[in-house]
Design a protein around this motif. Structure first.
Motif, PDB file in Angstrom:
ATOM      1  N   VAL A 252       0.864  -1.182   0.000  1.00  0.00           N
ATOM      2  CA  VAL A 252       0.000   0.000   0.000  1.00  0.00           C
ATOM      3  C   VAL A 252       0.902   1.234   0.000  1.00  0.00           C
ATOM      4  O   VAL A 252       1.633   1.478   0.957  1.00  0.00           O
ATOM      5  N   TYR A 253       0.868   1.984  -1.103  1.00  0.00           N
ATOM      6  CA  TYR A 253       1.655   3.213  -1.235  1.00  0.00           C
ATOM      7  C   TYR A 253       0.771   4.408  -0.846  1.00  0.00           C
ATOM      8  O   TYR A 253      -0.439   4.419  -1.147  1.00  0.00           O
ATOM      9  N   ASP A 254       1.374   5.413  -0.205  1.00  0.00           N
ATOM     10  CA  ASP A 254       0.616   6.636   0.066  1.00  0.00           C
ATOM     11  C   ASP A 254       1.552   7.834   0.040  1.00  0.00           C
ATOM     12  O   ASP A 254       2.778   7.687   0.072  1.00  0.00           O
ATOM     13  N   SER A 255       0.968   9.024  -0.023  1.00  0.00           N
ATOM     14  CA  SER A 255       1.746  10.265  -0.119  1.00  0.00           C
ATOM     15  C   SER A 255       1.742  11.032   1.193  1.00  0.00           C
ATOM     16  O   SER A 255       1.972  12.239   1.210  1.00  0.00           O
ATOM     17  N   GLY A 256       1.456  10.339   2.309  1.00  0.00           N
ATOM     18  CA  GLY A 256       1.443  10.991   3.615  1.00  0.00           C
ATOM     19  C   GLY A 256       2.836  11.159   4.185  1.00  0.00           C
ATOM     20  O   GLY A 256       3.840  10.750   3.583  1.00  0.00           O
ATOM     21  N   ILE A 257       2.893  11.756   5.381  1.00  0.00           N
ATOM     22  CA  ILE A 257       4.185  11.987   6.031  1.00  0.00           C
ATOM     23  C   ILE A 257       4.752  10.648   6.518  1.00  0.00           C
ATOM     24  O   ILE A 257       4.006   9.696   6.737  1.00  0.00           O
ATOM     25  N   PRO A 258       6.083  10.550   6.697  1.00  0.00           N
ATOM     26  CA  PRO A 258       6.686   9.305   7.191  1.00  0.00           C
ATOM     27  C   PRO A 258       6.199   8.967   8.596  1.00  0.00           C
ATOM     28  O   PRO A 258       5.705   9.829   9.328  1.00  0.00           O
ATOM     29  N   PHE A 259       6.337   7.687   8.978  1.00  0.00           N
ATOM     30  CA  PHE A 259       5.979   7.268  10.324  1.00  0.00           C
ATOM     31  C   PHE A 259       6.909   7.932  11.336  1.00  0.00           C
ATOM     32  O   PHE A 259       8.112   8.073  11.095  1.00  0.00           O
ATOM     33  N   GLU A 260       6.359   8.320  12.477  1.00  0.00           N
ATOM     34  CA  GLU A 260       7.201   8.842  13.551  1.00  0.00           C
ATOM     35  C   GLU A 260       7.933   7.696  14.229  1.00  0.00           C
ATOM     36  O   GLU A 260       7.482   6.551  14.223  1.00  0.00           O
TER      37      GLU A 260
END
Length: 337
Positions: A252-260
């Motif tokens: 699953v690809y997404d354009s959100g911010i990286p995981f903290e």
């Protein structure tokens, strides 16, 4: 025991639903057993009573933990049933919106059939002008009208494309229904949702995982991605089914911010989320980790993508390793899941 995050959060979220005669019986047993404790008792008797209280307390803990798990599984089951029950209604709604969109497109075509020849004549008239100032003046008058026409046409065509985009079929009805559910949620939030299938799904998954567990994984990972991009400038989500080194993989690809860092550190250990305000709870990743351990699959987070459309990839690989692998621009971590 109530300092354990999963138990504490579970009781906070589902405490009002935890009921049953077994819980009452165990709780009363703890009280009655503890009431037998007296200073006059022998050390052996005190030890026996203390052991019984601890044993019954552990039973209460296990009962609550199992109850919380069952409540979540029931939630997942109801979600899956709701998806299937709404399939017919969704198709009827899509047909209605399709007819409406066709009428709007017909109106645009009808209007353009009349306006385009008029615009063509206007451009020819401008080109025929000998005076540059006259050309410039007429061009300025024509340009706003062309921009309005272009904007209206672009908006309607984009909405039409997103609304009636047909996803690739996986060949498994329940999986297709889950993906349509995710696409509908994406369309509602103005998120671009795409799907790619590069393998025979039926052959790839039949010996690896049940349809119910696979649906749970897809929905949890997909919903996490939709939540992650909801506040992003670019809102893109892509689901890919395929193979990697002869192992079935869901990405699953997404354009959100990286995981903290705290999310990665606690992945599979306890619930944690950085998107609480936009609907995140952290339970999706916890459930995914539990299912992956059950099927000896690996969980991969890749934040080192060479892509303008997507910032990270979350993958489930059925490689029998049961690992958690995190890839960033500067580091690569591998640990047991």
């Amino acid at each position: 025991m109530f300092k354990i995050k999963r138990l504490k959060n579970g009781i906070q979220n589902y405490g009002s639903k935890i009921t049953g005669d077994i819980g009452v019986f165990i709780s009363v047993s703890i009280l009655l057993t503890a009431s037998l404790f007296d200073k006059q008792n022998t050390n052996i008797m005190k030890s026996i009573i203390l052991f019984c209280v601890i044993l019954i307390g552990v039973l209460l803990f296990l009962w609550i933990k199992r109850y919380i798990t069952n409540i979540y599984l029931e939630k997942v089951y109801k979600r899956n049933v709701e998806i299937l029950e709404n399939s017919l209604a969704e198709q009827q709604e899509i047909n209605r919106e399709l007819r409406q969109s066709n009428e709007e497109l017909s109106g645009i075509i009808h209007r353009d059939n009349k306006l385009i020849p008029a615009m063509e004549s206007a451009v020819e008239e401008i080109l025929a002008c000998n005076a540059p100032d006259e050309q410039k003046e007429k061009s300025k008058a024509l340009l706003p009208q062309l921009k309005v026409m272009s904007s209206e046409r672009s908006t309607i065509l984009t909405d039409y494309e997103n609304l009636h985009k047909a996803l690739v079929q996986t060949g498994i009805f329940s999986i297709d229904a889950s993906l349509k559910y995710l696409m509908k949620r994406a369309n509602k939030d103005g998120i671009s949702f795409d799907l790619s299938v590069t393998c025979d799904m039926k052959e790839s998954v039949k010996a690896l995982i049940s349809e119910n567990d696979l649906n749970t994984l897809i929905l949890d990972l997909g919903e996490n991605a939709l939540i992650a991009v909801r506040e992003a400038k670019k809102r893109n989500v892509l689901v890919v089914f395929g193979t990697e080194n002869e192992s079935f993989i869901i990405s699953v690809y997404d354009s959100g911010i990286p995981f903290e860092k705290k999310v990665i550190d606690n992945l599979g250990k306890r619930r944690i989320t950085t998107h609480k305000k936009t609907g995140g709870s952290g339970i999706g990743l916890m459930t995914a980790a539990r299912l992956l351990r059950k099927h000896n699959a690996s969980f991969v987070i890749d934040e080192n993508l060479d892509s303008d459309s997507y910032s990270k990839r979350v993958s489930v690989i059925f490689d029998g390793l049961s690992q958690c692998r995190i890839i960033t621009a500067t580091n690569k971590i591998t640990r047991p899941l």
